[in-house]
Scaffold this active site. Structure first.
Site, PDB file in Angstrom:
ATOM      1  N   GLY A 137       0.807  -1.209   0.000  1.00 57.19           N
ATOM      2  CA  GLY A 137       0.000   0.000   0.000  1.00 57.19           C
ATOM      3  C   GLY A 137       0.840   1.260   0.000  1.00 57.19           C
ATOM      4  O   GLY A 137       0.411   2.298   0.519  1.00 57.19           O
ATOM      5  N   SER A 225       4.725  -5.098  -2.772  1.00 50.79           N
ATOM      6  CA  SER A 225       4.744  -3.642  -2.878  1.00 50.79           C
ATOM      7  C   SER A 225       5.486  -3.059  -1.672  1.00 50.79           C
ATOM      8  O   SER A 225       6.640  -3.399  -1.440  1.00 50.79           O
ATOM      9  CB  SER A 225       3.317  -3.104  -3.016  1.00 50.79           C
ATOM     10  OG  SER A 225       3.308  -1.759  -3.404  1.00 50.79           O
TER      11      SER A 225
END
Length: 534
Positions: A137, A225
């Site tokens: 995120g 991520s």
């Protein structure tokens, strides 16, 4: 990503809110003793679904980071003889609303430092390997409540491991340098609190996992991520290796971190926008306001960990080359079209000005000779202008940092396995974009918001088995006797000569040389890793 219509948003909101509840202390002794596990900071009682026991919302700190503890290092747990429900996820970290991260629809709070655990209800023999998931995120958004990352299905298929997911402070609460302010001396860790939270969770797991049947000496950290970035940075923290032995970095690397000077500039921009001069001033402002304004004034990448020379080394890539992680087993990779995620999310018209700005900010750091090399990359790229920009961002955000980390890990005396994921989504413009593998990795084929379709079931099962096999023995290769389709899959180690990677095509998982896949442009983009991404 802006791919959900109003009906999907409403359904997702209802789904998330239905999961929420508060875990209470059990004082009457009325609980299922077979579902209770005694830990340092209490006995926690889980819930059983079929053959899987889930323990949710377990605090891994002694005090939550609220009030005077905001922007302070996590507080270690203290012994507690109480018995507590572990039925519900805890609150998620404070963040701006974002329909692309389902977790952001869940109740938020600064009191968010909890973890969740899934295990099979079996007697088993011996202690099980543990896989600890760190969500992504951009260090800004996300949570363990993301439906596609819920652990029941994964453990049901792979009952020989234990799965844990952890929360950590995000954005201006987790990564905001304060020590340069007039009253900042009491906040020496504020720039890396999110990583410190992750380390605190790993310490709790190390000290308590045996009670759940796990092996504290066989822990694998994996993430995608910002989670991939996190698991790439944690090995560089002094003393961290006692808590994990293996690392899987998905679409993330040490590239997403800042220098001290960049951190100070971001903090000063936030202070100016909020009309603050001190930490005391910031403490008076409602936290949602701080998070909202930070997202508006701090450019991409937003808030990230800092190479402060104390908690993290000043040069992360160099630390790998010097052997900082040579005793750890590594597995790492990226998708073929990482930044198509942003093309699909913003739309071409929204993506173009944003991506042009990202390119301009990067070129501003380069020499004239380096700028010419980058422009040469564009001239030789195929497709529309937005595709060329997306490909360039792929290179300097993901592909080049991936390969540099792998190269340096090998140069430092360590080993790593590298993959290249090429399966494409059915969502327009997304192709094989960022995060496309997650719903399949966690065995949630029904969650097709990103994939737009279900992948081949056999392919997905092989992929999951490789991840689990790596966690079990440090080698993701599969022999025919354990492979879901009865075939052998030999995954070669990455080396400096052949540079072989495992290619994940939906109906063809195979080893190839990096040069055959053109993962990185060695002449025109690889050098950008020296500037990191910030």
């Amino acid at each position: 990503m802006g791919m959900l219509d109003s009906v999907s948003i409403s359904e997702a909101t209802s789904r998330m809110q239905a999961l929420y509840g508060e875990n209470n202390k059990i004082t009457n002794g009325d609980y299922d003793k077979s579902l209770a596990v005694k830990c340092i900071n209490g006995t926690f009682v889980g819930k059983k679904t079929d053959n899987i026991i889930a323990y949710k919302g377990i605090p891994f700190v002694g005090k939550q980071p609220v009030g005077d503890l905001r922007w302070k290092a996590p507080v270690d747990v203290v012994p507690d003889d109480g018995v507590y429900e572990a039925y519900y996820f805890g609150k998620i970290p404070c963040q701006i609303g974002n329909v692309g991260q389902m977790g952001s629809l869940y109740p938020q709070g600064e009191d968010c430092l909890h973890l969740n655990l899934w295990k099979a209800d079996d007697e088993g023999s011996g202690k099980k390997p543990v896989m600890v998931w760190i969500h992504g995120g951009a260090y800004e958004l996300g949570a363990t409540t993301e439906p596609r990352e819920e652990g029941t299905n994964f453990v049901h298929e792979n009952p020989d491991i234990i799965l844990v997911s952890i929360e950590y402070r995000l954005n201006a609460l987790g990564f905001l340098r304060l020590s340069h302010l007039p009253d900042g001396a009491d906040y020496p860790d504020a720039q890396n609190l999110g990583l410190m939270d992750q380390l605190a969770a790993l310490k709790w797991i190390h000290e308590n996992i045996e009670g759940f049947g796990g092996d504290p000496d066989k822990v694998t950290i994996f993430g995608q991520s910002a989670g991939g970035g996190s698991v790439s940075l944690l090995p560089l923290v002094k003393g961290s290796h006692r808590y994990f032995k293996r690392v899987i970095a998905q679409s993330g690397s040490p590239a997403f971190c800042r220098s001290k000077e960049q951190s100070i500039a971001c903090t000063n921009a936030l202070l100016k926008a909020l009309d603050c001069k001190t930490v005391a001033d910031l403490q008076k402002i409602e936290i949602n306001k701080i998070v909202e304004v930070a997202s508006q004034v701090i450019s991409m990448p937003l808030t990230t960990p800092e190479r402060d020379g104390r908690f993290l080394p000043l040069e992360a890539f160099d630390a790998y080359e010097a052997g900082a992680a040579k005793d750890l087993d590594f597995m790492q990779g990226c998708t073929k079209d990482e930044c198509s995620y942003f093309v699909a999310g913003f739309g071409v018209e929204g993506f173009m000005p944003w991506a042009k700005n990202c390119k301009a900010e990067k070129l501003a750091q380069c020499t004239d000779e380096e700028k010419a090399l980058v422009e040469g990359y564009f001239e030789n790229s195929l497709g529309e202008d937005y595709e060329k920009l997306s490909s360039f961002l792929d290179q300097y955000w993901f592909n080049a940092p991936l390969i540099r980390t792998a190269e340096n890990q090998v140069r430092g005396g360590g080993k790593t396995y590298v993959y290249y994921f090429r399966v494409e989504s059915a969502v327009p413009l997304l192709k094989s974009g960022h995060a496309i593998e997650l719903s399949e990795l966690f065995n949630h084929a029904e969650d097709t918001l990103v994939t737009g379709r279900e992948f081949d079931k056999n392919f997905s099962k092989i992929m999951r088995k490789m991840w689990v096999q790596f966690a079990k023995c440090g080698n993701p290769s599969l022999s025919g006797d354990i492979s879901p389709d009865g075939k052998d899959y030999d995954w070669p180690l990455y080396d400096l000569k052949d540079k072989q990677v495992m290619v994940f095509d939906e109906h063809d998982i195979r080893a190839e040389k990096e040069s055959a896949m053109n993962i990185v442009d060695w002449d025109r983009t690889y050098f950008l890793t020296k500037y990191y991404v910030s």
